[in-house]
Write an enzyme that holds these catalytic residues in place. Structure first.
Site, PDB file in Angstrom:
ATOM      1  N   LEU A  20     -29.791  -7.800 -20.223  1.00  0.00           N
ATOM      2  CA  LEU A  20     -29.621  -6.458 -19.487  1.00  0.00           C
ATOM      3  C   LEU A  20     -28.548  -6.627 -18.758  1.00  0.00           C
ATOM      4  O   LEU A  20     -27.941  -7.867 -18.201  1.00  0.00           O
ATOM      5  CB  LEU A  20     -30.859  -6.451 -18.310  1.00  0.00           C
ATOM      6  CG  LEU A  20     -32.280  -6.158 -18.899  1.00  0.00           C
ATOM      7  CD1 LEU A  20     -33.366  -6.287 -17.884  1.00  0.00           C
ATOM      8  CD2 LEU A  20     -32.459  -5.163 -19.952  1.00  0.00           C
ATOM      9  N   ARG A  42     -44.975 -20.652  -5.223  1.00  0.00           N
ATOM     10  CA  ARG A  42     -44.546 -21.328  -3.891  1.00  0.00           C
ATOM     11  C   ARG A  42     -44.255 -20.160  -2.854  1.00  0.00           C
ATOM     12  O   ARG A  42     -43.707 -19.079  -3.120  1.00  0.00           O
ATOM     13  CB  ARG A  42     -43.270 -22.451  -4.176  1.00  0.00           C
ATOM     14  CG  ARG A  42     -42.087 -21.839  -4.646  1.00  0.00           C
ATOM     15  CD  ARG A  42     -41.022 -22.639  -4.457  1.00  0.00           C
ATOM     16  NE  ARG A  42     -39.951 -22.131  -5.255  1.00  0.00           N
ATOM     17  CZ  ARG A  42     -39.260 -21.163  -5.238  1.00  0.00           C
ATOM     18  NH1 ARG A  42     -39.457 -20.340  -4.178  1.00  0.00           N
ATOM     19  NH2 ARG A  42     -38.199 -20.948  -6.180  1.00  0.00           N
ATOM     20  N   LYS A  54     -41.682 -20.794 -19.107  1.00  0.00           N
ATOM     21  CA  LYS A  54     -41.287 -19.198 -19.088  1.00  0.00           C
ATOM     22  C   LYS A  54     -41.807 -18.389 -20.425  1.00  0.00           C
ATOM     23  O   LYS A  54     -41.968 -17.133 -20.025  1.00  0.00           O
ATOM     24  CB  LYS A  54     -39.933 -19.248 -18.891  1.00  0.00           C
ATOM     25  CG  LYS A  54     -39.061 -20.039 -17.915  1.00  0.00           C
ATOM     26  CD  LYS A  54     -39.518 -19.690 -16.421  1.00  0.00           C
ATOM     27  CE  LYS A  54     -39.380 -20.825 -15.642  1.00  0.00           C
ATOM     28  NZ  LYS A  54     -39.887 -20.819 -13.927  1.00  0.00           N
ATOM     29  N   LYS A  76     -29.393 -17.467  -3.990  1.00  0.00           N
ATOM     30  CA  LYS A  76     -29.316 -16.284  -3.185  1.00  0.00           C
ATOM     31  C   LYS A  76     -28.426 -16.390  -1.819  1.00  0.00           C
ATOM     32  O   LYS A  76     -28.547 -17.484  -1.441  1.00  0.00           O
ATOM     33  CB  LYS A  76     -30.791 -15.816  -2.684  1.00  0.00           C
ATOM     34  CG  LYS A  76     -31.309 -15.497  -4.054  1.00  0.00           C
ATOM     35  CD  LYS A  76     -32.766 -15.396  -3.634  1.00  0.00           C
ATOM     36  CE  LYS A  76     -33.729 -15.314  -5.152  1.00  0.00           C
ATOM     37  NZ  LYS A  76     -35.212 -15.698  -5.194  1.00  0.00           N
ATOM     38  N   VAL A 117     -37.538 -19.153   0.297  1.00  0.00           N
ATOM     39  CA  VAL A 117     -37.020 -19.261   1.578  1.00  0.00           C
ATOM     40  C   VAL A 117     -36.929 -17.732   2.212  1.00  0.00           C
ATOM     41  O   VAL A 117     -36.920 -17.736   3.634  1.00  0.00           O
ATOM     42  CB  VAL A 117     -35.544 -19.448   1.316  1.00  0.00           C
ATOM     43  CG1 VAL A 117     -34.485 -19.250   2.489  1.00  0.00           C
ATOM     44  CG2 VAL A 117     -35.389 -21.009   0.845  1.00  0.00           C
ATOM     45  N   LYS A 172     -32.972 -18.296 -23.493  1.00  0.00           N
ATOM     46  CA  LYS A 172     -33.241 -18.805 -22.261  1.00  0.00           C
ATOM     47  C   LYS A 172     -34.094 -19.947 -22.595  1.00  0.00           C
ATOM     48  O   LYS A 172     -34.843 -20.022 -23.683  1.00  0.00           O
ATOM     49  CB  LYS A 172     -34.080 -17.881 -21.434  1.00  0.00           C
ATOM     50  CG  LYS A 172     -33.481 -16.565 -20.867  1.00  0.00           C
ATOM     51  CD  LYS A 172     -34.325 -15.816 -20.086  1.00  0.00           C
ATOM     52  CE  LYS A 172     -33.723 -14.757 -19.156  1.00  0.00           C
ATOM     53  NZ  LYS A 172     -34.776 -13.752 -18.637  1.00  0.00           N
ATOM     54  N   GLY A 221     -30.989 -20.264 -13.863  1.00  0.00           N
ATOM     55  CA  GLY A 221     -29.959 -19.905 -14.829  1.00  0.00           C
ATOM     56  C   GLY A 221     -29.496 -21.081 -15.966  1.00  0.00           C
ATOM     57  O   GLY A 221     -28.863 -20.647 -16.659  1.00  0.00           O
TER      58      GLY A 221
HETATM   59  C1  MV4 Z   1     -32.008 -12.106 -17.471  1.00  0.00           C
HETATM   60  C2  MV4 Z   1     -30.606 -11.477 -17.111  1.00  0.00           C
HETATM   61  C3  MV4 Z   1     -30.510 -10.475 -18.129  1.00  0.00           C
HETATM   62  N1  MV4 Z   1     -31.247 -10.079 -18.971  1.00  0.00           N
HETATM   63  N2  MV4 Z   1     -32.620 -11.793 -18.625  1.00  0.00           N
HETATM   64  C4  MV4 Z   1     -31.140 -15.565 -14.371  1.00  0.00           C
HETATM   65  C5  MV4 Z   1     -31.815 -16.846 -13.879  1.00  0.00           C
HETATM   66  C6  MV4 Z   1     -33.222 -16.492 -14.776  1.00  0.00           C
HETATM   67  N3  MV4 Z   1     -34.446 -16.508 -13.639  1.00  0.00           N
HETATM   68  C7  MV4 Z   1     -33.165 -15.227 -15.418  1.00  0.00           C
HETATM   69  N4  MV4 Z   1     -31.885 -14.798 -15.075  1.00  0.00           N
HETATM   70  C8  MV4 Z   1     -31.694 -13.659 -15.642  1.00  0.00           C
HETATM   71  N5  MV4 Z   1     -32.053 -13.143 -16.680  1.00  0.00           N
HETATM   72  C9  MV4 Z   1     -32.227 -10.703 -19.346  1.00  0.00           C
HETATM   73  N6  MV4 Z   1     -32.890 -10.541 -20.339  1.00  0.00           N
HETATM   74  C10 MV4 Z   1     -30.022 -11.627 -16.132  1.00  0.00           C
HETATM   75  C11 MV4 Z   1     -30.244 -12.632 -15.374  1.00  0.00           C
HETATM   76  C12 MV4 Z   1     -29.545 -13.281 -14.453  1.00  0.00           C
HETATM   77  C13 MV4 Z   1     -30.123 -13.125 -12.793  1.00  0.00           C
HETATM   78  C14 MV4 Z   1     -31.294 -12.702 -12.670  1.00  0.00           C
HETATM   79  C15 MV4 Z   1     -31.717 -12.528 -11.287  1.00  0.00           C
HETATM   80  C16 MV4 Z   1     -30.590 -12.898 -10.295  1.00  0.00           C
HETATM   81  C17 MV4 Z   1     -29.222 -13.352 -10.614  1.00  0.00           C
HETATM   82  C18 MV4 Z   1     -28.923 -13.397 -11.839  1.00  0.00           C
HETATM   83  C19 MV4 Z   1     -27.670 -13.856 -12.224  1.00  0.00           C
HETATM   84  C20 MV4 Z   1     -27.352 -14.092 -13.536  1.00  0.00           C
HETATM   85  C21 MV4 Z   1     -28.238 -13.746 -14.678  1.00  0.00           C
END
Ligand code: MV4
Length: 459
Positions: free
Chosen positions: A209, A297, A122, A243, A300, A164, A171
């Site tokens: 965010l 990839r 990432k 999802k 779904v 992260k 997550g």
């Molecule tokens: C974030 C965020 C808020 N702020 N990054 C969730 C998994 C990973 N792919 C990144 N994710 C997030 N990154 C920042 N700076 C909130 C999430 C996040 C989220 C993002 C997309 C769909 C569902 C989510 C559920 C919880 C947190």
């Protein structure tokens, strides 16, 4: 001179369930022979029954079968397959599997191992996209490798911050700190979780965010350097990063925003010399888009994009892997109407506990605008070893409102007996005011469980 491309004669499908069937159906339409590999728990599955050939590659657990790279290579060899389609999940984003497939002389239906690896990390993914002019979330430039650095970076980014895992996704290894007292604990926990889950404790930091929407852009690229954007999907309705409900186009964005962000992304992907299908996940907050991750990839939820573009994404994916040019250009892609996907899971709709078992009666919905991608049938036993997705209800309407009415109508027709499913949850979703208006963030489901569980009307 580039060689004249030749279509594959036989594809090995290294997956199971609905996606295995989706790829198989596509191969059959293209006149390509199919090999479906399966675990001992999937011997009587629909894709195994419909395939030209099937090979048992191991025991029930994913580790013994769908993650067993050597066994899959042997199956490809003994069946003289030309190419391997990895489906979604399992080995689909494992760069070692991509390399192994190519080293054994098969075409991998997906991007190069280098691109898979680049986006799998990432930090390198974010730095690469930022370098290509894609907006990213303010945060640390590099890995944070000391507690002092964590404290310093947090103060400079401003609270709340999110830590992260670099190998993350889904997550895992994510920790929020709302103030400076929470930074050290969040940092330690994030590193420990990352280490335990991915064997790599590299972490980075971003501004958190608070209530963004998850909007992802579908792209496809061929080996001749053409990159085409197939619009976007809103995937904000999720639970624990799974999802549940997806829409295309995203209800919250304008044509102008789509063209601006989509154009930036398509140009970046072209510069990267990426080949295959890909999804660029963005967060949208206060009308600003930020790069989050890129999935290398098929996804779904690709089917809702197929409904609004009229393009068979799997067919194009196979064509570009074989070296053919895309059969359309950007100007040919016209988004028409609206599509919604309801993920039907073998889960209790109130507790979300998995509900494996035998389906005693099955009646899929039908009628105008209704497509069901599912491998289940009356008498089928949902095994307990795999994820709980048993089907996708994919609905099209000329307008979002017509689409919603059709989703509601289709859910009334859809009958799955013998196991619990998420169908009742989707019925409640279609009646919730915020879903009807299209105003929801990634936190909507968690904040509205009373509505979704049917304890409260959504108005
Ligand atoms: C974030 C965020 C808020 N702020 N990054 C969730 C998994 C990973 N792919 C990144 N994710 C997030 N990154 C920042 N700076 C909130 C999430 C996040 C989220 C993002 C997309 C769909 C569902 C989510 C559920 C919880 C947190």
């Amino acid at each position: 001179m580039p060689e004249t491309p030749k279509m594959f004669s036989k594809i090995l499908i290294a997956n199971r369930g609905e996606v295995s069937l989706r790829v198989l159906r596509c191969c059959q339409e293209m006149g390509i022979k199919t090999v479906v590999v399966h675990s001992t728990a999937d011997s009587d599955s629909m894709p195994v029954r419909l395939a030209d050939e099937s090979v048992c590659i191991g025991g029930e657990t994913p580790k013994e079968s769908y993650l067993n790279m050597r066994s899959i290579m042997s199956a490809a060899e003994v069946t003289s397959s030309d190419a391997v389609h990895p489906g979604v999940g399992f080995l689909s984003e494992n760069p070692d599997f991509v390399k192994m497939t190519i080293d054994h002389g098969f075409e991998f239906i997906g991007p190069s191992p280098e691109h898979v690896q680049l986006m799998g990390n990432k930090i390198t993914a974010k730095a690469t996209m930022q370098g290509l002019g894609i907006p990213t979330i303010p945060g640390s430039k590099e890995i944070i490798d000391s507690e002092a650095d964590a404290v310093k970076q947090a103060a400079s980014i401003g609270f709340p911050i999110l830590i992260k895992a670099s190998s993350g996704g889904g997550g895992k290894g994510m920790k929020i700190a709302y103030n400076e007292n929470e930074v050290l604990q969040a940092y330690r926990l994030a590193r420990a979780e990352a280490k335990a889950n991915f064997g790599n404790d590299q972490v980075y930091m971003e501004k958190y965010l608070k209530a963004p929407r998850h909007i992802e852009f579908q792209i496809i690229a061929d080996k001749l350097g053409h990159v085409v954007l197939l619009g976007e999907r809103d995937c904000s309705i999720q639970r624990n990063h799974q999802k549940i409900w997806e829409e295309a186009p995203a209800p919250a964005i304008t044509e102008k925003q789509r063209e601006k962000v989509g154009g930036l992304l398509a140009r970046a992907i072209k510069k990267l010399k990426y080949v295959g299908v890909g999804t660029i996940e963005m967060l949208l907050e206060d009308d600003k888009f930020y790069f989050m991750e890129m999935n290398t990839r098929l996804q779904v939820e690709h089917a809702i994009t197929e409904m609004v573009t009229g393009i068979d994404i799997v067919k194009e994916q196979i064509r570009v892997a074989a070296g053919f040019p895309l059969s359309f250009a950007q100007k040919d892609v016209v988004l028409k109407g609206h599509s919604i996907e309801c993920r039907i899971n073998a889960e209790d709709p109130k507790t979300f506990f998995p509900s494996p078992g035998t389906i005693t009666y099955y009646h899929p919905a039908g009628g105008p605008g209704v497509r069901i991608d599912s491998h289940i049938y009356s008498g089928y036993t949902v095994p307990s070893y795999y994820d709980s997705l048993i089907g996708k209800l994919v609905v099209y309407g000329d307008t979002r409102s017509e689409c919603l009415s059709r989703v509601r109508r289709a859910l009334q027709e859809y009958v799955v007996e013998g196991i619990a499913t998420t169908i009742p949850l989707h019925v409640n979703l279609t009646n919730a005011a915020d879903i009807i208006s299209g105003k929801y963030s990634i936190h909507w489901l968690a904040n509205n469980l009373d509505v979704v569980l049917g304890n409260k009307k959504g108005e």
